[in-house]
Design a protein around this motif. Sequence first.
Motif, mmCIF file in Angstrom:
data_model
loop_
_atom_site.group_PDB
_atom_site.id
_atom_site.type_symbol
_atom_site.label_atom_id
_atom_site.label_comp_id
_atom_site.label_asym_id
_atom_site.label_seq_id
_atom_site.Cartn_x
_atom_site.Cartn_y
_atom_site.Cartn_z
ATOM 1 N N ARG A 27 5.950 -0.822 9.795
ATOM 2 C CA ARG A 27 6.864 -1.339 8.759
ATOM 3 C C ARG A 27 7.935 -0.300 8.403
ATOM 4 O O ARG A 27 9.116 -0.630 8.267
ATOM 5 C CB ARG A 27 6.041 -1.726 7.532
ATOM 6 C CG ARG A 27 6.819 -2.235 6.343
ATOM 7 C CD ARG A 27 5.859 -2.866 5.320
ATOM 8 N NE ARG A 27 6.505 -3.031 4.042
ATOM 9 C CZ ARG A 27 6.422 -2.158 3.040
ATOM 10 N NH1 ARG A 27 5.719 -1.054 3.182
ATOM 11 N NH2 ARG A 27 7.049 -2.384 1.908
ATOM 12 N N GLN A 30 10.330 0.506 11.490
ATOM 13 C CA GLN A 30 11.303 -0.573 11.796
ATOM 14 C C GLN A 30 12.025 -1.052 10.530
ATOM 15 O O GLN A 30 12.615 -2.134 10.550
ATOM 16 C CB GLN A 30 10.557 -1.763 12.433
ATOM 17 C CG GLN A 30 9.724 -1.428 13.659
ATOM 18 C CD GLN A 30 10.578 -0.922 14.813
ATOM 19 O OE1 GLN A 30 11.681 -1.439 15.054
ATOM 20 N NE2 GLN A 30 10.108 0.107 15.510
ATOM 21 N N LEU A 34 14.003 -4.826 10.002
ATOM 22 C CA LEU A 34 13.206 -5.933 9.457
ATOM 23 C C LEU A 34 13.922 -6.576 8.271
ATOM 24 O O LEU A 34 14.624 -5.885 7.511
ATOM 25 C CB LEU A 34 11.839 -5.439 8.992
ATOM 26 C CG LEU A 34 10.884 -4.884 10.052
ATOM 27 C CD1 LEU A 34 9.687 -4.196 9.376
ATOM 28 C CD2 LEU A 34 10.398 -5.991 10.977
ATOM 29 N N GLN A 38 10.146 -10.144 6.105
ATOM 30 C CA GLN A 38 9.227 -9.585 7.114
ATOM 31 C C GLN A 38 8.505 -8.342 6.571
ATOM 32 O O GLN A 38 7.302 -8.153 6.802
ATOM 33 C CB GLN A 38 10.013 -9.219 8.386
ATOM 34 C CG GLN A 38 10.423 -10.429 9.222
ATOM 35 C CD GLN A 38 11.351 -10.067 10.356
ATOM 36 O OE1 GLN A 38 12.241 -9.204 10.219
ATOM 37 N NE2 GLN A 38 11.183 -10.723 11.496
ATOM 38 N N ARG A 39 9.276 -7.515 5.839
ATOM 39 C CA ARG A 39 8.640 -6.321 5.229
ATOM 40 C C ARG A 39 7.529 -6.743 4.269
ATOM 41 O O ARG A 39 6.439 -6.161 4.265
ATOM 42 C CB ARG A 39 9.692 -5.509 4.456
ATOM 43 C CG ARG A 39 10.634 -4.734 5.314
ATOM 44 C CD ARG A 39 11.579 -3.939 4.416
ATOM 45 N NE ARG A 39 12.854 -3.753 5.093
ATOM 46 C CZ ARG A 39 14.053 -3.814 4.503
ATOM 47 N NH1 ARG A 39 14.140 -4.075 3.203
ATOM 48 N NH2 ARG A 39 15.144 -3.626 5.195
#
Lengths: 130, 266
Positions: A27, A30, A34, A38-39
């Motif tokens: 997490r 990226q 993201l 998405q996080r």
Amino acid sequence: MSKLSSDQAYELANEFHDLSVAVGNYRFDQWDDLSAAQRKRLEDLQWTLMNYSSDFTAQALNFVVDDLQGTVDKITAATANANKAIANIKVVSKVLAIAASATVLGASIMSGNPDGALKAADDLLQAVTA
Amino acid sequence: MFLVLAGCVDLSEVGKFATTLESAKASFPALVADIQNSCIRRANFAPERTREDVLQHCGNLATSKDGLLQAQQVLLNYMEALKNLSSDSSLTYGEKLDRLSDTLSKSGLDDSQVKATTGLAKKLVDAAINGYRKKEIEKLVGQTNDDIQTLTGALKKVVTDGYGNELKLEEEAMNTFYETNIHEYAEKEPLTVTLVKRNWTTDFAALQTKKDAAAAYAKTMDSIADGHKQLYDSRNKWSTASLVKDLSSDISDLYQSTEQVYKAFK
């Protein structure tokens, strides 16, 4: 499916911890690629994995308590016997005090002191009857 | 201390060994309670939306708490009994023998005769009681060694693997919480990031203290297991040559006292 052992539960707790770390690292690595959604999804997943890990620890601890019951009972019984032995030392010491009085009587007789020997004999009688 | 235990064993060494759990007596209940508390602290790092769920999972850690404390208490009680058996604190004969001096003085013996006689009596009693205590410790250690190894091993795993995992999870949650804040506020509020880093350092130091305590506890369990095994391995020697060796100072005192008696009465 057979029941887990405490060692297996500890191992699973550790594996789920490592998985949660991997998800967290991904997490952050990226982060810029993201979306916010998405996080958030990854963060929730990470917390779910942490909860599983903690649940396996809880299971392992419960298994340990169950598995130890026989051991705990045996040590408890041995400790009770040891405490009886400690109490017995007091009784033994009384017996030995009597024996010690007898040596005093012997010493008094050896000294050729009839008064002392009579007194020591009296003490011995007191030690026996105390 | 355990190097000493590897060689000749005497009762004072058994007593010293049994006293090693004194510090654990005070610290272990708090340590067991902290298994669940660590989870609750971790929940404080959770996003608001998942916090309640995390706290519910933390409740699962409460089930084993009483059983773990009971298992620890059994080990403490055992070590206490071992300590008492190896010390002379429970003996009451000393005062009784001291009174003999007065009685002997009144009986017409001179001072040197009284001193020699009471000295010999005390040495005889000491040697006999020592022998009894050694025999009882030998029996106790022989009966329990396997169970003590099992119990100390299990308690060590509870702390290293069980508590250790909760502390690792707490650390992971802490890192996630602070890193998330730093990522979110790095550009907008640099001062906030500085404060976040400061809090992170403080929280991490507090967590490290707990990790160190867990490591120390595990080491204590290892020491108890090793020390008890040394006692177990040497237990049979207590009743033969080693017992004489252990009692050599008592025997030497006894010989001197006997000499004193001989000189006083010849």
